[in-house]
Motif scaffolding. Structure first.
Motif, short mmCIF file in Angstrom:
data_model
loop_
_atom_site.label_atom_id
_atom_site.label_comp_id
_atom_site.label_asym_id
_atom_site.label_seq_id
_atom_site.Cartn_x
_atom_site.Cartn_y
_atom_site.Cartn_z
N PHE A 66 13.83 2.58 15.43
CA PHE A 66 13.09 3.48 14.54
C PHE A 66 11.60 3.16 14.60
N LYS A 67 11.26 1.89 14.62
CA LYS A 67 9.86 1.48 14.70
C LYS A 67 9.23 1.98 16.00
N LEU A 96 5.41 8.52 18.16
CA LEU A 96 4.93 9.75 17.54
C LEU A 96 3.49 9.61 17.04
N LEU A 97 3.16 8.45 16.54
CA LEU A 97 1.80 8.23 16.04
C LEU A 97 0.77 8.16 17.17
N THR A 102 16.17 10.63 9.05
CA THR A 102 15.71 11.41 10.20
C THR A 102 14.98 12.68 9.77
N LEU A 136 8.67 5.78 15.75
CA LEU A 136 7.54 6.06 14.87
C LEU A 136 6.22 5.76 15.58
N SER A 137 6.17 4.63 16.29
CA SER A 137 4.97 4.25 17.03
C SER A 137 4.63 5.29 18.10
N LEU A 147 11.33 11.83 8.92
CA LEU A 147 10.51 11.12 9.90
C LEU A 147 9.18 11.82 10.16
N LEU A 148 9.22 13.13 10.42
CA LEU A 148 7.99 13.84 10.75
C LEU A 148 7.07 13.97 9.56
N GLN A 165 -0.13 11.69 19.11
CA GLN A 165 -0.52 12.88 18.36
C GLN A 165 -1.55 13.72 19.10
N VAL A 207 6.51 11.56 7.57
CA VAL A 207 5.77 10.29 7.59
C VAL A 207 4.63 10.35 8.59
N VAL A 208 4.92 10.92 9.77
CA VAL A 208 3.92 10.97 10.84
C VAL A 208 2.86 12.03 10.58
#
Length: 274
Positions: free
Chosen positions: A91-92, A98-99, A124, A95-96, A127-128, A102, A130-131
């Motif tokens: 998951f980390k 997606l960030l 899930t 997330l990384s 998730l988006l 960008q 958060v980003v």
């Protein structure tokens, strides 16, 4: 070969990243399947408990076309309905990714996240949020997915993509794992394949027999998929393709296509040429 756009036959299996220059290709990894319809749309099915290394394997596929204007506006889908558990490192990593992408992926027209139920579905689906990416995004349940395809103007892809998902989902885990290794090491011996799977050769054969297949059949399937990709993506003649995939001659390639597809490689190429 039946080219019915409502079925999985409208997608061609890819064996490597470079195969995704054309339309309707898919690639199966240990816990994911990436599909793509040219520069119009792409998506990923995920299942099980995707680990950090699985996310790392997905990243190059997600980055296809990044920064290229011809890919601007494409619709992207992430289908996490079959994810059973969240791996913290996986998951980390997601997330990384997606960030940090960008900017390079800002040309994406939209991203639709398909979530399941329970706590995993909640995670899930959020998730988006958060980003908060620059491109439009939404989270939907399975019952909203067909409408989501229509809303981003790729409604014709819904049924073939769902057929692909069902087909991939029906494969026993041992078969999926074997295909991943054959993609990486097509010339591996039976003992090498068993070692890579953490099994004895006898246990591998038994597990495949229980799954209704065999090592010989899976090797043939892998060979056929690679031949299909070369027919669709290159101008190589049949002798060259046969040699590339490990067949003795073009006549062996023709015999294989007649047996499996009820057509010749030349006729198959005419229907599937990029």
């Amino acid at each position: 070969m039946n080219q019915n756009s409502r079925g999985v036959s409208s997608f061609i299996a890819a064996t490597q990243l470079a195969d995704f220059e054309g339309s309707r290709r898919y690639f199966v990894g240990r816990s994911f399947c990436y599909w793509q319809d040219g520069a119009r749309a792409n998506g990923t099915f995920m299942w099980g408990k995707p680990r950090e290394q699985d996310i790392a394997e997905m990243e190059p596929f997600w980055s296809i076309g990044a920064g290229d204007p011809k890919w601007d506006g494409r619709a992207a889908f992430i289908d996490a309905r079959a994810v059973e558990a969240i791996d913290a490192l996986g998951f980390k990593r997601l997330l990384s990714y997606l960030l940090r992408t960008q900017q390079s992926l800002r040309g994406v027209g939209s991203v639709t996240m398909v979530h399941g139920g329970g706590l995993v579905g909640v995670v899930t689906a959020g998730l988006l949020n958060v980003v908060r990416p620059a491109y439009p995004f939404r989270a939907v349940g399975a019952e909203q997915l067909e409408k989501a395809f229509e809303q981003v103007r790729v409604g014709d892809l819904y049924e073939p993509v769902e057929a692909l998902r069902r087909s991939v989902g029906q494969e026993p885990e041992i078969v999926r794992q074997l295909k991943v290794i054959l993609n990486q090491r097509p010339d591996a011996t039976a003992d090498d394949l068993a070692d890579a799977l953490g099994l004895s050769s006898r246990t591998l054969q038994r597990r495949l027999d229980q799954a209704g297949t065999s090592l010989r059949q899976e090797r043939q399937t892998h060979l056929l998929r690679r031949a299909e990709e070369l027919l669709a993506a290159t101008s190589l003649d049949l002798d060259a393709i046969a040699a590339e995939v490990g067949l003795a001659s073009a006549s062996h390639l023709v015999a294989l296509f007649r047996r499996v597809h009820r057509t010749t490689p030349g006729e198959w190429r005419q229907h599937n040429r990029r």
